[in-house]
Design an enzyme around this catalytic site. Structure first.
Site, PDB file in Angstrom:
ATOM      1  CD  GLU A  95     -10.879   9.327  -0.631  1.00  0.00           C
ATOM      2  OE1 GLU A  95     -10.780   8.635  -1.643  1.00  0.00           O
ATOM      3  OE2 GLU A  95     -10.864  10.582  -0.650  1.00  0.00           O
ATOM      4  CE  LYS A 105      -3.127   3.801   1.846  1.00  0.00           C
ATOM      5  NZ  LYS A 105      -2.617   2.774   0.962  1.00  0.00           N
ATOM      6  CG  ASP A 163      -4.392  -3.224  -2.023  1.00  0.00           C
ATOM      7  OD1 ASP A 163      -3.361  -2.533  -2.032  1.00  0.00           O
ATOM      8  OD2 ASP A 163      -4.441  -4.379  -1.572  1.00  0.00           O
ATOM      9  CE1 TYR A 211      -3.861  10.604  -2.949  1.00  0.00           C
ATOM     10  CE2 TYR A 211      -4.498   8.434  -3.781  1.00  0.00           C
ATOM     11  CZ  TYR A 211      -3.512   9.364  -3.440  1.00  0.00           C
ATOM     12  OH  TYR A 211      -2.195   9.037  -3.593  1.00  0.00           O
ATOM     13  CE  LYS A 227      -2.549  -0.423   5.122  1.00  0.00           C
ATOM     14  NZ  LYS A 227      -1.181  -0.601   4.991  1.00  0.00           N
ATOM     15  CB  CYS A 253      -9.031 -42.926  -7.225  1.00  0.00           C
ATOM     16  SG  CYS A 253     -10.132 -42.250  -5.957  1.00  0.00           S
ATOM     17  CB  CYS A 297     -12.089 -46.160  -5.189  1.00  0.00           C
ATOM     18  SG  CYS A 297     -11.970 -45.369  -6.798  1.00  0.00           S
ATOM     19  CB  CYS A 339     -11.602 -40.804  -9.294  1.00  0.00           C
ATOM     20  SG  CYS A 339     -12.223 -42.447  -8.909  1.00  0.00           S
ATOM     21  CB  CYS A 374     -14.939 -43.601  -6.189  1.00  0.00           C
ATOM     22  SG  CYS A 374     -13.884 -42.543  -5.201  1.00  0.00           S
TER      23      CYS A 374
HETATM   24  O1  I6G Z   1      -1.863   6.633  -0.862  1.00  0.00           O
HETATM   25  C1  I6G Z   1      -2.975   7.314  -0.594  1.00  0.00           C
HETATM   26  C2  I6G Z   1      -4.200   6.716  -0.739  1.00  0.00           C
HETATM   27  C3  I6G Z   1      -5.357   7.406  -0.484  1.00  0.00           C
HETATM   28  C4  I6G Z   1      -2.885   8.653  -0.167  1.00  0.00           C
HETATM   29  C5  I6G Z   1      -4.063   9.367   0.116  1.00  0.00           C
HETATM   30  C6  I6G Z   1      -5.309   8.732  -0.053  1.00  0.00           C
HETATM   31  O2  I6G Z   1      -6.387   9.423   0.211  1.00  0.00           O
HETATM   32  C7  I6G Z   1      -7.623   8.781   0.100  1.00  0.00           C
HETATM   33  N1  I6G Z   1      -3.974  10.636   0.522  1.00  0.00           N
HETATM   34  C8  I6G Z   1      -2.793  11.212   0.672  1.00  0.00           C
HETATM   35  C9  I6G Z   1      -2.728  12.612   1.158  1.00  0.00           C
HETATM   36  C10 I6G Z   1      -1.623  10.524   0.388  1.00  0.00           C
HETATM   37  N2  I6G Z   1      -1.663   9.252  -0.016  1.00  0.00           N
HETATM   38  C11 I6G Z   1      -0.301  11.150   0.556  1.00  0.00           C
END
Ligand code: I6G
Length: 677
Positions: free
Chosen positions: A116, A118, A120, A228, A317, A411, A414, A429, A435
């Site tokens: 899946e 991750k 942010d 998750y 990543k 400007c 010009c 401007c 110009c």
């Molecule tokens: O920080 C995390 C983001 C997503 C996770 C994670 C995750 O699973 C989709 N899963 C685990 C087991 C841990 N951190 C520790």
């Protein structure tokens, strides 16, 4: 024995990481991009592995996050909230798989992985007792977090009570709270309008929103939660596979990621990673990688943990979307409407998958807000197909000779005076078509594919034509002589003839294209089409009063004002007259009332990424043709336009048997109705 240089490098890395951690986790003020942080952390891990005698329990490698803020109640995680090991390439993933198979010793059969994205966001724990949300907490340092229950209760995707039955008496759910990109844009637009501090990125905005003592503020932020996994579980059982646990959580009313998938073997993990990487920019939220977990919980148990991370999971990543580089210079560009935009010239840096050497600084307010100076080390962000932005300054790296950025007094092209309208951040401007920069921009726009479509009139040639004094406005293009073109550097006979033929062809155009090509402020393609359809002829449009203009569906007071200014300007009308004199013409359109528009009464949905048009443009153009564009699919939907990355809306349309078309078919339909392809 480690050399003094090694000891010094370790000390310096620890000091920097500690300081960044504090800034990032405690103060919500990231000072360096994640990629730089990761690089230093990796280097420190490497050195500590090589010289174990130098390992200290207080090293940044020995803890997950930083100390929680003291103004929130502290919460102890009975089951520690760990972090994940990272992989940066396919080889790291193969090594991960090798480690798993070696440790399990069950042979070489492919393992089953749950995959899946991750997100942010901010890792949180939700504790349900008897199905009721009792406590929500941040991860903090992994053992102790902050109690943010009052804030989390305001997030609509967090159920206050679990649905259905069969959940354990005590169930701790873990996941990520994040701000979707649209929500981030929304709260930053609001902050800008109110002169408040803006957030650097969606993650930072989510963190800031959760760390509020007043939950009413949090409630105004469109946060979301995606689960998750689980932590503490007692008084009940869960299924034996991670994917089945997620499915169960979903049944109990918790959100899980719609992209979650179970695959067989490490190669399939790579395919999943590649597929999502290609769609990363089209997702409605920021992700920084993909998490892969051994799906079988019994195997997870056998694999166990190493120090701060489970052995059975890894996060691969993506290339970083933020990087550091140096601001070399700032150039002030003059746009088509005279707007002066400061553009940062940067030391080239690889970010978001491309090399970036320019980034926008927007306007003088933004320069002031950032407090940026020439020579500064800055953080550049390139997410999605948005133009790269300077998002912050790394103050600790400011060189002693950093110089203030001075906004020009007149400007830069010009030398005409500059003006800033009262309620605008933009400085313009006042030279208008005197110009050269505005002349060039106006000509480039006029010639562009969706306007007059003059093939062969590229940016370089426009530069030459204006700089040589051959053309001063768009009408001048039609007076160009073959000999004049041939006298230009690097323009051969073939190109000159082609350009002249394209100019000739462009004279036969449509009214919407012509209106759009004039480059009237705020009059985009969709507005031009709406105006053409409403008034039918140039004469009717040019003679329209403000009230008559306001009667057009796409026109508000600002647009009406710009239109009137254009029609009241003798020089603008003179250019139109010259264009008509040289033979630029179009057929008048039949007048269309709202009910006569070709898509009147229809409901359309646009989903996924539209490569050429973009979703906003597609929506505006469909609306100009009379369609209502809705945000969700229902039995009443007429048609769904689906681009790459389309998800549940596409699924629903297919389920309901609703017509689905791609961007190509949409472009063809728009063209049939007089919109530019
Ligand atoms: O920080 C995390 C983001 C997503 C996770 C994670 C995750 O699973 C989709 N899963 C685990 C087991 C841990 N951190 C520790």
């Amino acid at each position: 024995m480690p050399s003094p240089a090694v000891v010094q490098e370790i000390d310096s890395l620890r000091e920097r990481l500690d300081s960044w951690n504090y800034q990032y986790y405690v103060l919500d003020q990231p000072t360096v991009p994640d990629a730089e942080y990761d690089r230093c952390l990796r280097r420190l891990v490497e050195l500590e592995r090589e010289y174990p005698a130098l390992l200290r329990p207080d090293s940044p490698t020995q803890r997950v996050g930083a100390a929680p803020l003291e103004r929130f109640r502290q919460v102890t995680h009975e089951v520690p909230m760990l972090s994940l090991d990272n992989a940066f390439n396919e080889q790291d993933m193969l090594d991960f798989n090798r480690r798993l198979q070696d440790r399990l010793g069950d042979g070489e059969a492919p393992l089953e992985f749950a995959c899946e994205p991750k997100l942010d966001g901010i890792a949180v724990s939700l504790l349900y007792r008897g199905g009721v949300l009792e406590r929500a907490a941040t991860r903090g340092d992994g053992s102790t977090g902050e109690d943010i229950t009052h804030n989390v209760r305001t997030i609509p995707s967090v159920p206050l009570r679990l649905r259905g039955e069969g959940y354990p008496q005590v169930l701790e759910v873990r996941g990520e709270i994040y701000l979707p990109r649209a929500g981030f844009e929304q709260i930053n637009a609001r902050a800008r309008a109110q002169g408040e501090k803006m957030f650097v990125n969606p993650r930072n905005a989510a963190a800031g929103s959760l760390r509020q003592l007043d939950a009413r503020i949090t409630a105004t932020r469109p946060l979301e939660m995606c689960c998750y996994g689980v932590g503490l579980v007692s008084g009940g059982d869960l299924p034996a596979q991670h994917s089945a646990v997620l499915a169960r959580l979903q049944q109990w009313g918790l959100r899980i990621n719609a992209e979650s998938l179970v695959v067989q073997g490490i190669e399939a993990c790579d395919e999943y990673y590649q597929r999502l990487a290609a769609r990363r920019d089209a997702l409605p939220y920021d992700i920084d990688g993909i998490v892969f977990k051994v799906n079988d919980l019994a195997l997870q148990q056998r694999l166990g943990f190493v120090s701060r991370a489970p052995r059975w999971a890894i996060a691969r990543k993506f290339p970083a979307q933020e990087e550091m580089t140096r601001l070399l210079d700032v150039e002030f560009q003059v746009g088509r409407t005279g707007a002066i935009t400061p553009v940062a010239r940067l030391e080239p840096v690889f970010v978001g998958g491309v090399t970036v050497s320019n980034a926008t600084l927007h306007n003088s307010d933004e320069i002031e807000r950032l407090g940026v100076r020439l020579g500064d080390v800055v953080v550049v962000r390139r997410a999605g197909d948005v133009i790269p932005q300077v998002v912050s300054v790394v103050l600790e790296r400011r060189p002693p000779d950093a110089r203030p950025i001075v906004f020009p007094a007149s400007c830069p092209v010009c030398a005409s005076p500059l003006e800033r309208a009262e309620d605008e951040a933009v400085v313009r401007c006042m030279g208008g078509l005197v110009c050269a920069a505005q002349q060039k921009a106006a000509i480039r726009h006029f010639a562009s594919r969706r306007a007059m479509d003059i093939e062969g009139l590229g940016d370089k040639l426009v530069e030459q034509l204006v700089d040589e004094g051959l053309v001063a406005n768009v009408a001048g293009l039609y007076h160009l002589q073959r000999e004049q073109l041939l006298a230009l550097e690097r323009l051969g006979e073939k190109s000159a003839d082609k350009l002249l033929a394209a100019l000739e062809r462009s004279k036969h155009t449509t009214l919407p294209r012509f209106i759009f090509a004039l480059g009237i402020r705020e009059v985009g393609e969709a507005t031009a089409l709406a105006l053409a359809r409403h008034f039918g002829s140039w004469e009717a449009l040019a003679g329209a009063s403000e009230e008559q203009l306001l009667a057009v569906s796409d026109v508000g007071p600002v647009v009406a004002d710009h239109l009137r200014q254009f029609f009241d300007s003798p020089s603008s009308l003179a250019v139109v007259a010259q264009l008509r004199e040289v033979g630029v013409s179009w057929p008048d359109l039949e007048l269309a009332g709202a009910a006569d528009l070709p898509l009147a009464g229809q409901i359309w949905v646009v989903t996924g990424k539209l490569e050429q048009l973009g979703r906003d443009d597609a929506t505006a153009q469909l609306q100009a043709l009379g369609a209502r564009v809705a945000g969700s699919v229902s039995a009443r939907t007429t048609c769904v336009v689906a681009g790459p990355g389309a998800g549940s809306k596409l699924g629903k349309a297919v389920e309901l048997g609703i017509e689905v078309i791609d961007e190509g078919a949409l472009l063809a339909l728009l063209a049939r109705h007089g919109m530019a392809p």
